[in-house]
Design a protein around this motif. Structure first.
Motif, short mmCIF file in Angstrom:
data_model
loop_
_atom_site.label_atom_id
_atom_site.label_comp_id
_atom_site.label_asym_id
_atom_site.label_seq_id
_atom_site.Cartn_x
_atom_site.Cartn_y
_atom_site.Cartn_z
N ASN A 76 0.81 -1.21 0.00
CA ASN A 76 0.00 0.00 0.00
C ASN A 76 0.84 1.26 0.00
OD1 ASN A 76 -2.41 -1.50 0.14
ND2 ASN A 76 -2.25 -1.66 2.36
N ALA A 77 2.15 1.13 -0.08
CA ALA A 77 3.02 2.30 -0.01
C ALA A 77 2.77 3.23 -1.20
CB ALA A 77 4.48 1.87 0.01
N VAL A 78 2.76 4.53 -0.91
CA VAL A 78 2.60 5.54 -1.96
C VAL A 78 3.94 6.17 -2.33
CG1 VAL A 78 0.17 6.04 -1.57
CG2 VAL A 78 1.91 7.21 -0.19
N PHE A 79 4.91 6.10 -1.42
CA PHE A 79 6.28 6.51 -1.76
C PHE A 79 7.24 5.82 -0.81
CE2 PHE A 79 4.92 9.85 1.26
CZ PHE A 79 5.99 9.88 2.16
N SER A 80 8.50 5.85 -1.16
CA SER A 80 9.54 5.27 -0.31
C SER A 80 10.77 6.17 -0.38
CB SER A 80 9.88 3.84 -0.74
OG SER A 80 10.25 3.80 -2.11
N PHE A 81 11.64 6.03 0.58
CA PHE A 81 12.86 6.84 0.60
C PHE A 81 13.88 6.20 1.54
CE2 PHE A 81 10.32 8.32 4.12
CZ PHE A 81 11.23 8.66 5.12
N VAL A 82 15.13 6.53 1.31
CA VAL A 82 16.20 6.22 2.24
C VAL A 82 16.60 7.53 2.90
CG1 VAL A 82 18.60 5.48 2.48
CG2 VAL A 82 17.06 4.23 0.98
N PRO A 83 16.51 7.66 4.22
CA PRO A 83 16.88 8.92 4.86
C PRO A 83 18.30 9.33 4.48
CG PRO A 83 15.78 7.50 6.44
CD PRO A 83 16.03 6.67 5.21
N PRO A 84 18.48 10.58 4.06
CA PRO A 84 19.82 11.01 3.65
C PRO A 84 20.79 10.98 4.82
CG PRO A 84 18.37 12.90 3.93
CD PRO A 84 17.51 11.68 4.05
N THR A 85 22.02 10.61 4.56
CA THR A 85 23.05 10.62 5.60
C THR A 85 23.94 11.84 5.51
OG1 THR A 85 24.37 9.20 4.15
CG2 THR A 85 23.11 8.12 5.88
N SER A 86 23.69 12.69 4.52
CA SER A 86 24.42 13.95 4.41
C SER A 86 23.66 14.88 3.47
CB SER A 86 25.86 13.73 3.90
OG SER A 86 25.85 12.97 2.70
N GLY A 87 24.02 16.16 3.49
CA GLY A 87 23.45 17.10 2.56
C GLY A 87 22.18 17.75 3.06
N MET A 88 21.33 18.19 2.10
CA MET A 88 20.17 19.03 2.39
C MET A 88 18.86 18.50 1.82
SD MET A 88 21.71 22.85 1.70
CE MET A 88 22.81 23.63 2.88
N PHE A 89 18.86 17.27 1.28
CA PHE A 89 17.70 16.83 0.52
C PHE A 89 17.23 15.43 0.92
CE2 PHE A 89 20.51 19.36 -2.29
CZ PHE A 89 19.73 20.50 -2.38
N VAL A 90 15.91 15.24 0.80
CA VAL A 90 15.30 13.91 0.86
C VAL A 90 14.82 13.57 -0.55
CG1 VAL A 90 13.40 12.54 1.78
CG2 VAL A 90 14.59 14.17 3.26
N TRP A 91 15.17 12.38 -1.01
CA TRP A 91 14.84 11.93 -2.37
C TRP A 91 13.72 10.91 -2.28
CZ3 TRP A 91 15.21 13.31 -7.16
CH2 TRP A 91 15.30 12.41 -8.24
N LEU A 92 12.51 11.31 -2.66
CA LEU A 92 11.35 10.43 -2.59
C LEU A 92 11.16 9.67 -3.90
CD1 LEU A 92 8.48 12.45 -0.84
CD2 LEU A 92 10.26 11.02 0.19
#
Length: 535
Positions: free
Chosen positions: A436-452
């Motif tokens: 049922n997931a609508v998006f997924s991501f890996v939490p960033p370990t550096s920087g300024m962005f989350v990539w969905l």
């Protein structure tokens, strides 16, 4: 006894035709005589400093210890934005004054900083760059050079023009910084994408691209330049660790590749993310001394560079301010000399106001103070990263799994499902199924962005219109609701990597106020719910 480091090897065959044709600017070439004692210069068209309408420049700077330098293990929940606001830093400031004519000849002088000057930058700044590079990045060869540029975008422009001829290719990650692509394409250069994983560019994929290269089939020579953002990889937020960098460097030695290391987020290495409940169980992290702090950072490619084939781009944009337009190259002396020749007839040196103010600040803070400032910045952006993902956890059900295949193989992935749907399907606060997931991501370990990564195959119109149109449709609906994300297509270096029809958003947690980030996630959840209900 310290081991003697080698000198850079001859890499002059990598210079472009344009770079080879550059000579010393005739007027700039005269400047080597300007400092000669007793010299009366009537050669240059330099304004007299008496006529500069600034007697002094003054600024009130924050102390280097304005922000805490160690993370608390306490979760602050929904109101962490208020806590951050109330404890954001000390109020006192450090006065900085730069006179036109200082009493001491070695001090920064507006009469010099605001004058036409050498493209290498003012001497005091040159010494700061050299000391910082020595102590933090520790290049593996002895005769490296540092020279200023006007920010990493300018640095990449200079590097690509110095190294590449029209019709050549540049190795890049399959997802990468859009402005880097926009720089090279008008120069007649073609991006050559290399597959990625959770650390960024994959070494085995790089070897496959290089070893299987066929000039006739590909229509151009095998690339000899690589562009990479290894820390806070833009857009994914990945951190490339030492082992991977060493693997890639060795491949670049084998295939004679120049590495351009664009590293604006180097000191924003935030480490792994944990949900608040797990975060609270971790011991409080005490402050680190300088050497320990540096040793815990993923190293620069420079640490492995014993041949002088790495061109590192550093910038003050993320650590001081983007508007100062200042940074520096670290590279072998051959490339540094070519960059200086290019700057003489293009950008020249960075703005004298910026050079004088930033250099005065760093002289006031000293190396130890600047490093302390950087420690504080890392904590601030880690708090921002944590808060943004905490907001996602409040609006969505997040389920962690260890991926075994694909781009994120080997790392924990957070799968987000709509809360209202999960609550209808689950009891006793069980999480929704991953399907049922609508998006997924890996939490960033550096920087300024989350990539969905958007799971658009669950949309009713997926088989009719496809993921590209759905990505833009969703992006438009979110923008019209008052929240702006970066659409994924901007970051693709190969038209669109095939990830099973998934769309993408790059979301920045670096600038918005904490309350606005919370509001933005709420709007995103509302729009997303309506989007997947369309029939």
């Amino acid at each position: 006894m310290t081991e003697k480091l080698p000198e850079a090897i001859d890499l002059s065959h990598h210079l472009s035709r344009v770079s080879r044709a550059r000579t010393t600017s005739p007027l700039k070439g005269l400047q080597k005589y300007f400092g000669k004692e007793g010299m009366i210069s009537l050669a240059g068209g330099l304004p007299h400093p008496d006529y500069f309408p600034f007697s002094t420049i003054s600024a009130e700077a924050l102390p280097y210890d304005s922000y805490v330098s160690a993370m608390s293990n306490q979760s602050r929940g929904s109101f962490s934005w208020l806590w951050s606001f109330l404890s954001g830093g000390k109020k006192e400031t450090v006065p900085i004054t730069i006179p036109k004519y200082p009493a001491n000849s070695g001090d920064i002088s507006l009469s010099t900083a605001l004058q036409y000057s050498m493209a290498a930058g003012i001497p005091q700044l040159q010494r700061i760059m050299k000391e910082f590079t020595d102590k933090v990045y520790k290049p593996a060869y002895s005769n490296y050079a540092t020279i200023v540029h006007t920010g990493n975008t300018d640095g990449w422009v200079k590097a690509s023009m110095t190294l590449c001829n029209p019709g050549e290719g540049v190795l890049v990650s399959e997802w990468t910084y859009p402005s880097a692509l926009s720089t090279i394409i008008p120069l007649g250069l073609k991006p050559v994408p290399v597959a990625m994983d959770y650390q960024g560019m994959k070494s085995d994929s790089l070897r496959i691209v290089l070893s299987s290269w066929d000039e006739t089939t590909c229509g151009m020579p095998r690339p000899h330049v690589m562009y990479t953002v290894p820390i806070g990889q833009n857009p994914t937020g990945a951190t490339m660790e030492a082992v991977r960098k060493k693997e890639i460097y060795d491949i670049c030695v084998e295939y004679d590749i120049i590495i351009v290391e664009d590293d604006p987020y180097y000191f924003l290495q935030e480490g792994p993310y944990d949900l608040p409940a797990l975060r609270n169980k971790k011991p409080f992290k005490v402050d680190e001394d300088d050497e320990l702090f540096i040793s815990h950072l993923a190293p620069s490619y420079l640490k492995f560079d014993y041949q002088g084939r790495v061109i590192r781009l550093d910038t003050f944009s993320k650590t001081i301010a983007p508007g100062c337009r200042m940074g520096w190259f670290t590279c072998n002396p051959l490339f540094a000399e070519r960059f200086e020749r290019q700057a003489e007839t293009t950008t020249q040196a960075p703005c004298g106001f910026s050079q004088s103010i930033v250099t005065s600040l760093l002289l006031n803070w000293r190396y130890e103070g600047y490093l302390r400032w950087l420690k504080g910045l890392r904590v601030q952006y880690t708090e921002r990263r944590n808060f943004f993902i905490d907001c996602l956890a409040e609006e969505f059900h997040l389920q962690r799994t260890l991926d075994t295949q694909g781009v994120w193989a080997g790392c924990e992935v957070y799968h987000a499902s709509q809360k209202h749907r999960a609550e209808k399907q689950a009891t006793n606060e069980k999480r929704a199924e991953i399907g049922n997931a609508v998006f997924s991501f890996v939490p960033p370990t550096s920087g300024m962005f989350v990539w969905l990564k958007l799971q658009l195959d669950g949309h009713p119109f997926f088989n009719t219109v496809g993921y590209k149109e759905l990505e833009m449709k969703l992006w438009t609906e979110i923008a019209e609701a008052g929240v702006l994300f970066g659409p994924g297509f901007m970051f693709s270096s190969n038209q669109r990597p095939d990830e099973g029809g998934s769309g993408h958003f790059r979301i920045s947690f670096s600038n918005a106020e904490f309350g606005d980030m919370k509001k933005a996630v709420s709007i995103f959840a509302t729009v997303l719910e309506k989007f997947f209900e369309h029939v």
